[in-house]
Design an enzyme around this catalytic site. Sequence first.
Site, short mmCIF file in Angstrom:
data_model
loop_
_atom_site.label_atom_id
_atom_site.label_comp_id
_atom_site.label_asym_id
_atom_site.label_seq_id
_atom_site.Cartn_x
_atom_site.Cartn_y
_atom_site.Cartn_z
N VAL A 91 15.03 -3.22 1.48
CA VAL A 91 13.75 -3.29 0.76
C VAL A 91 12.74 -2.79 1.78
O VAL A 91 12.33 -3.53 2.67
CB VAL A 91 13.43 -4.72 0.28
CG1 VAL A 91 12.03 -4.77 -0.34
CG2 VAL A 91 14.47 -5.20 -0.72
N PRO A 92 12.37 -1.52 1.70
CA PRO A 92 11.61 -0.87 2.78
C PRO A 92 10.13 -1.26 2.81
O PRO A 92 9.25 -0.46 2.52
CB PRO A 92 11.81 0.61 2.48
CG PRO A 92 11.94 0.67 0.99
CD PRO A 92 12.68 -0.60 0.62
N CYS A 93 9.88 -2.49 3.20
CA CYS A 93 8.50 -2.98 3.25
C CYS A 93 7.67 -2.19 4.26
O CYS A 93 6.44 -2.14 4.15
CB CYS A 93 8.47 -4.47 3.55
SG CYS A 93 9.43 -4.97 4.99
N HIS A 94 8.34 -1.54 5.22
CA HIS A 94 7.60 -0.72 6.19
C HIS A 94 6.95 0.49 5.51
O HIS A 94 6.04 1.08 6.07
CB HIS A 94 8.53 -0.27 7.33
CG HIS A 94 9.64 0.62 6.91
ND1 HIS A 94 10.78 0.13 6.30
CD2 HIS A 94 9.79 1.96 6.99
CE1 HIS A 94 11.59 1.14 6.03
NE2 HIS A 94 11.01 2.27 6.45
#
Length: 183
Positions: A135-138
Site C-alpha cells: 500500500v504505497p503510502c509514500h
Amino acid sequence: MTRYALFETAIGFAGIAWNDAGLVACHLPEREKDTARRSFLRRFPDAVEAPPPASLSPTIEGVQALMRGEKADLTDAPLDLSRTPQFHARVYEIARAIPPGETLTYGQIAEKLGDKLLARDVGQALGKNPWPIVVPCHRVTAAGGKPGGFSARGGVDTKLKLLAMEGAAVVTPKAVAQGDLFA
C-alpha cells in the site's frame, strides 16, 4: 497463526507477515536482517519465521523490483483487511491504485472519498498503514508537490528516497541519494 519471512532487496532486508487470509504487515528494507526480524517480533510476538507460500512470491518479487528502481504492480497482493477500519480500507484501496512514479495528494484522495475536508483523516489512515510499499503510502503527498509526513523509520527522508527510486517528481528540501534508505 502469523508467519513472517525476510528477503533481500537491492537496498537491504525487507519482510512480509501473513496469515491464512493474506498479508498482515510489510516491513521496509533495513540494512541488517536482525533489525527487520526484531521489528516483526515487536509487532507480532507469537509470529513464526517461515518460508513464504508460493502465492506470495509475486509480492516479494514486486517489492524487490521496486527496490531496484523498476516499475512493479502490487495491486494483486492479498491483504487481510479483517482488522482494518472501513475508512482506512477505502484509503488504502485508492493508494494502491497509484502507479510507481506518480503521486496523489492527501486532498485528492479525500476528494475521491467524496469530501475534500477528509485530507487530514486520509493522512492519519496512511500513518497507520501496516503494508508500506504494497500500500504505497509514500506516493501520497501534501499539496503543491511537497512530501508531507511519513511514519516509517527515517520519516520524510525515507519517503523522498522511495519516491526518487520510482522517478516521482516532488518538491524536496535537499537532494536525495537514490537507492539508500539508510543515509
